[in-house]
Design a protein around this motif. Sequence first.
Motif, mmCIF file in Angstrom:
data_model
loop_
_atom_site.group_PDB
_atom_site.id
_atom_site.type_symbol
_atom_site.label_atom_id
_atom_site.label_comp_id
_atom_site.label_asym_id
_atom_site.label_seq_id
_atom_site.Cartn_x
_atom_site.Cartn_y
_atom_site.Cartn_z
ATOM 1 N N LYS A 68 43.290 13.153 -66.026
ATOM 2 C CA LYS A 68 42.701 11.830 -65.807
ATOM 3 C C LYS A 68 42.811 10.917 -67.028
ATOM 4 O O LYS A 68 42.546 9.718 -66.927
ATOM 5 N N LEU A 69 43.166 11.482 -68.173
ATOM 6 C CA LEU A 69 43.127 10.724 -69.424
ATOM 7 C C LEU A 69 44.482 10.121 -69.778
ATOM 8 O O LEU A 69 45.527 10.610 -69.360
ATOM 9 N N SER A 70 44.438 9.076 -70.573
ATOM 10 C CA SER A 70 45.677 8.433 -71.025
ATOM 11 C C SER A 70 45.438 7.797 -72.384
ATOM 12 O O SER A 70 44.300 7.702 -72.850
ATOM 13 N N GLY A 71 46.524 7.352 -73.009
ATOM 14 C CA GLY A 71 46.415 6.661 -74.289
ATOM 15 C C GLY A 71 46.838 7.524 -75.459
ATOM 16 O O GLY A 71 47.075 8.723 -75.330
ATOM 17 N N PRO A 72 46.906 6.921 -76.641
ATOM 18 C CA PRO A 72 47.432 7.621 -77.820
ATOM 19 C C PRO A 72 46.493 8.670 -78.395
ATOM 20 O O PRO A 72 46.906 9.467 -79.242
ATOM 21 N N HIS A 73 45.229 8.690 -77.972
ATOM 22 C CA HIS A 73 44.252 9.593 -78.566
ATOM 23 C C HIS A 73 44.095 10.912 -77.819
ATOM 24 O O HIS A 73 43.229 11.719 -78.151
ATOM 25 N N VAL A 74 44.928 11.126 -76.794
ATOM 26 C CA VAL A 74 44.937 12.400 -76.067
ATOM 27 C C VAL A 74 46.387 12.850 -75.911
ATOM 28 O O VAL A 74 47.298 12.014 -75.851
ATOM 29 N N PRO A 75 46.630 14.158 -75.854
ATOM 30 C CA PRO A 75 48.003 14.601 -75.583
ATOM 31 C C PRO A 75 48.374 14.242 -74.145
ATOM 32 O O PRO A 75 47.582 14.422 -73.221
ATOM 33 N N ALA A 76 49.567 13.732 -73.951
ATOM 34 C CA ALA A 76 49.997 13.332 -72.612
ATOM 35 C C ALA A 76 50.044 14.547 -71.682
ATOM 36 O O ALA A 76 50.609 15.585 -72.030
ATOM 37 N N PHE A 77 49.437 14.406 -70.497
ATOM 38 C CA PHE A 77 49.467 15.471 -69.497
ATOM 39 C C PHE A 77 50.825 15.458 -68.794
ATOM 40 O O PHE A 77 51.349 14.398 -68.449
ATOM 41 N N ILE A 78 51.387 16.659 -68.555
ATOM 42 C CA ILE A 78 52.701 16.748 -67.912
ATOM 43 C C ILE A 78 52.637 17.538 -66.603
ATOM 44 O O ILE A 78 53.141 17.092 -65.574
ATOM 45 N N ALA A 79 52.014 18.708 -66.608
ATOM 46 C CA ALA A 79 51.986 19.530 -65.391
ATOM 47 C C ALA A 79 50.885 20.580 -65.518
ATOM 48 O O ALA A 79 50.373 20.839 -66.613
ATOM 49 N N LYS A 80 50.532 21.180 -64.361
ATOM 50 C CA LYS A 80 49.563 22.277 -64.372
ATOM 51 C C LYS A 80 49.939 23.293 -63.309
ATOM 52 O O LYS A 80 50.638 22.982 -62.334
ATOM 53 N N GLY A 81 49.457 24.531 -63.520
ATOM 54 C CA GLY A 81 49.732 25.609 -62.580
ATOM 55 C C GLY A 81 48.482 26.008 -61.826
ATOM 56 O O GLY A 81 47.360 25.889 -62.329
ATOM 57 N N ASP A 82 48.672 26.509 -60.620
ATOM 58 C CA ASP A 82 47.572 26.898 -59.744
ATOM 59 C C ASP A 82 46.782 28.045 -60.362
ATOM 60 O O ASP A 82 47.352 29.047 -60.805
ATOM 61 N N MET A 83 45.441 27.911 -60.362
ATOM 62 C CA MET A 83 44.589 28.962 -60.915
ATOM 63 C C MET A 83 44.736 30.265 -60.133
ATOM 64 O O MET A 83 44.535 31.354 -60.670
ATOM 65 N N ALA A 84 45.086 30.187 -58.846
ATOM 66 C CA ALA A 84 45.205 31.389 -58.017
ATOM 67 C C ALA A 84 46.533 32.107 -58.230
ATOM 68 O O ALA A 84 46.687 33.266 -57.847
#
Length: 467
Positions: A68-84
């Motif tokens: 949900k986050l954006s901007g220079p103060h957070v690492p850019a989100f790219i992908a995620k894997g299913d917890m299951a």
Amino acid sequence: MDKLPQAGNEIDGFHLLEKIHEGSMAAIYRLAKAGFDLPMIMKVPKLGFGSHPVCYVGFEVEQMILEKLSGPHVPAFIAKGDMADQAYVVMEYIDGPSLHDHLNRSGASIDDIARWIAALAAALHDLHRQNVVHLDIKPANVLFRPDGTAVIIDYGLARHAHLPDLIEEAFHKPVGTSAYISPEQVLLIRCDPRSDIFALGVILYQLATGRLPFGNPGTMSGFRKRLYLDPVPPRAIRPDIPPWLQEIILHCLEVRAEDRYASAAQVAFDLTHHDHVVLTERGNRLKSAGLLSVVRRWYAALSVAAKPCPAPSLHLSSAPHILVALDIAHADEKLFQAVRDLVRRAVAADAHCRITCVTVQAPSILAEEDQGHELANSLYTQRLIEMRHWAQPLALKGEKIRFQVLEASAIAEALLDFARANHVDQIIIGARGSSALRRILGSVSAHVAATAPCNVTVVRVPRAQVI
């Protein structure tokens, strides 16, 4: 414990390079993927029999919030894997030092400390504007880009105002790094952005003195001491710490959240403009609070109960930074009074607002000569006195209002640069009467209103009243 992937494995098209870190709850790998030029890392949790419950819940929280986050103060989100299936999160790799690296470096100057924590405070303010309270701010969770921008990582204990708080649902005791937990977190209140300001104060204290203000307790009774005990004042440990820095540190570490800075932006401003910090008793304190104060706080802590918090962005809306642009060189008392009236209404509406009065003067053409320096300093002082005189009818307390004289040829650009650098939420600027020249060249107020990064209110005196 589920087996961690190995370097050389491929997961969902991401090729794992070397493992660069392995902690008690997760491992981190450098990545490569065709078509991606951005440096990347993959964080893989240690899930399986014997894993700490925080590992499960915290990783799911980090996946939800980082996306949900954006901007220079957070690492850019790219992908995620299913917890299951295969849990992971892929994000931008920040190739810079951590605040923990700076903490371990000997000989840091007061200016270095102020610069690092001002950058962290700016990052926290941006995070709070995105409705996230981090709740685990510590030196290891702060990285720096090459330009000095602070990046906050590790959102496993964070709370997003518009997402379920899985940590609160799963745990009924304080969760976090014990040295940096705020008094509210001890009381299981997880929604106040000023908790992050408390942690920021702990880090400032640690950098300035080499000690932790409340130690590193491991028991509930140890945690609760910060509900009623003050830390030893920094200047009692290190006398060369300037009073303005102790003022900021102890302001961040106030027991009651409402007694701390109202926003991280205010901390950043004071650290970058320390000559404007208003000193109170905190700045020169050399002893902790007396027994009577401690007993009162202890008794008050017994009856504190959790209550709903506004979203962080709503909290910040009650603590705006308002820039009041004053054309002191061309005094117009009717316009000055109209601006004062608007500022008075703004202060009444927002109890925690901070006012900065700014005027811009042209650079001295004799700046290279001693006489030019004297003239510029004299004019600077005169402008400060005139702004203070303008503000006197407002009867604002010292911590509410600051005064700044900028030196620039382009007035509008100077105001805009100041607003961008200091997280200004609103600009109030007076518009002088029209003239043929102003119609041709354009006005400062019009330029500011057209290009400002925040709300702008242009104040005009009705034409019939203009003399």
